[in-house]
Scaffold this motif. Structure first.
Motif, mmCIF file in Angstrom:
data_model
loop_
_atom_site.group_PDB
_atom_site.id
_atom_site.type_symbol
_atom_site.label_atom_id
_atom_site.label_comp_id
_atom_site.label_asym_id
_atom_site.label_seq_id
_atom_site.Cartn_x
_atom_site.Cartn_y
_atom_site.Cartn_z
ATOM 1 N N LEU A 107 0.826 -1.212 0.000
ATOM 2 C CA LEU A 107 0.000 0.000 0.000
ATOM 3 C C LEU A 107 0.859 1.259 0.000
ATOM 4 N N GLU A 108 1.985 1.207 0.697
ATOM 5 C CA GLU A 108 2.868 2.371 0.798
ATOM 6 C C GLU A 108 3.632 2.645 -0.492
ATOM 7 N N THR A 109 3.972 1.598 -1.230
ATOM 8 C CA THR A 109 4.887 1.772 -2.370
ATOM 9 C C THR A 109 4.211 1.721 -3.733
ATOM 10 N N GLU A 110 2.954 1.282 -3.785
ATOM 11 C CA GLU A 110 2.268 1.215 -5.083
ATOM 12 C C GLU A 110 2.234 2.571 -5.789
ATOM 13 N N PRO A 111 1.959 3.684 -5.071
ATOM 14 C CA PRO A 111 1.963 4.980 -5.755
ATOM 15 C C PRO A 111 3.362 5.406 -6.228
ATOM 16 N N LEU A 112 4.397 4.737 -5.752
ATOM 17 C CA LEU A 112 5.774 5.091 -6.116
ATOM 18 C C LEU A 112 6.299 4.258 -7.281
ATOM 19 N N GLY A 113 5.442 3.388 -7.834
ATOM 20 C CA GLY A 113 5.854 2.582 -8.976
ATOM 21 C C GLY A 113 6.438 1.233 -8.621
ATOM 22 N N LEU A 114 6.325 0.826 -7.353
ATOM 23 C CA LEU A 114 6.877 -0.451 -6.919
ATOM 24 C C LEU A 114 5.763 -1.498 -6.787
#
Length: 279
Positions: A167-174
Motif C-alpha cells: 500500500l505504501e509503495t504502489e503509488p511510487l511505482g513499486l
C-alpha cells in the motif's frame, strides 16, 4: 512488466526454490545476485549460468553487512530491479515446547532478515521509481498448523508488513508479491529445518503427529521447484502482478478453506460484534 537486463537479488540460493528461481531468471537473460552463508558455496552458484549468476556471502541475520552488500551490488550494476526474500527455515515444535532462544532465532531469520534486506533496498527502488519485491512466505503464512506455530508466526509477520508495504509503495511505482508455496520438493522439511529441543508427551497427537507427517514426506513433496520458479517469473513479468501468489493445490485449498472458516466464524458472531458500540 518485462524489462531487459534486470538485476535480481535473491537471498538464500544454496538450494530449493531460491536456487531454482535464480537459474530461471538467469536463463531468461537477467543478472542474478544470490546470497549464500558460506564462501565455499559461491563458485558452484556462479557456474549455474556463468556471467549471469553471481554469488555474495551474506547471512541475513548479519544486519551490519546488508548495507555493504547492497552498496557493492549498486556500484557494480547501478540498480536493483527485483528483490526476492527467500532465506529462511522451518522450526518444528508445539508452542510450549519452543524455547525463547529458538523462537527469537526463527524470527531473526524469517522476519527480521527479510525486513532488513527490504529496508536496505527500498531507497534505491524509490529513486528508480520501479522495482518488484517478492516475499517468499508459505501457505503457513496464511493458515496455522499444530507443531509449526513459531514458523507460522514468522511468516504471518512477513505477510503483515508486506501488505502494508504494498500500500505504501504502489503509488511510487513499486510492486510487492507474497508467494505462498505449499509442499515443494526441497530440503525445507529435512536438512533446512530445526526442531525444538524440548518435547512434551501431551502434544504427540497434535503437534507431534503433524511434524511426523511433514518431515515424513521430505523429498516426496508434490510441488516442483522449477515450475514454481516459472510461476514467480510470470508474476514478475506481469503488468499487474498479484499481491498474493499461492503455489500448488495444497496451498490453494489451505487458503480457501481458511477464508471460508473465517467467514463462517465472523457471521456466527456478527451480532455480538455489532453490539459493542455505544448506545
Amino acid at each position: 512488466m518485462m524489462k531487459e537486463n534486470r538485476i535480481w537479488l535473491i537471498t538464500g540460493v544454496s538450494g530449493g526454490l531460491g536456487r531454482a528461481l535464480a537459474l530461471e531468471a538467469a536463463k531468461n537473460g537477467d543478472i542474478v545476485y544470490g546470497t549464500l552463508r558460506k564462501e565455499s558455496q559461491i563458485p558452484q552458484f556462479e557456474q549455474l549460468v556463468p556471467g549471469k549468476t553471481k554469488g555474495i556471502r551474506l547471512d541475513v541475520t548479519e544486519h551490519e553487512r546488508i548495507e555493504t552488500v547492497i552498496a557493492e551490488l549498486l556500484a557494480a550494476e547501478g540498480q536493483v530491479d527485483v528483490l526476492v526474500n527467500n532465506a529462511g527455515y522451518g522450526l518444528f515444535g508445539a508452542i510450549e515446547e519452543v524455547s525463547m532462544e529458538e523462537a527469537r532465532q526463527q524470527m531473526e531469520v524469517n522476519f527480521f532478515g527479510a525486513l532488513a534486506v527490504t529496508q536496505a533496498v527500498l531507497p534505491h527502488m524509490r529513486k528508480q521509481k520501479s522495482g518488484h519485491i517478492i516475499q517468499i512466505s508459505s501457505m503457513a503464512g496464511f493458515r496455522s498448523n499444530p507443531g509449526m506455530g513459531l514458523y507460522n508466526a514468522s511468516k504471518f509477520a512477513l505477510e503483515g508488513f508486506s501488505e502494508a508495504l504494498a500500500l505504501e509503495t504502489e503509488p511510487l511505482g513499486l510492486h510487492v508479491t507474497i508467494v505462498e508455496p505449499g509442499p515443494f520438493r526441497t530440503s525445507w522439511a529435512g536438512s533446512s529445518s530445526a526442531k525444538a529441543e524440548k518435547g512434551i508427551d501431551d502434544y504427540q497427537n497434535t503437534a507431534g503427529a503433524r511434524i511426523a507427517t511433514v518431515t515424513g514426506y521430505s523429498g516426496q513433496q508434490p510441488g516442483d521447484p522449477d515450475k514454481a520458479a516459472k510461476a514467480i517469473l510470470k508474476a514478475v513479468n506481469a503488468e499487474h502482478p498479484p499481491l498474493r501468489l499461492p503455489l500448488g493445490r495444497a496451498a490453494l485449498e489451505a487458503i480457501t478453506s481458511k477464508l471460508d472458516a473465517v467467514k463462517t466464524n465472523v457471521s456466527e458472531w456478527e451480532q455480538v460484534s455489532l453490539n459493542t458500540n455505544f448506545d
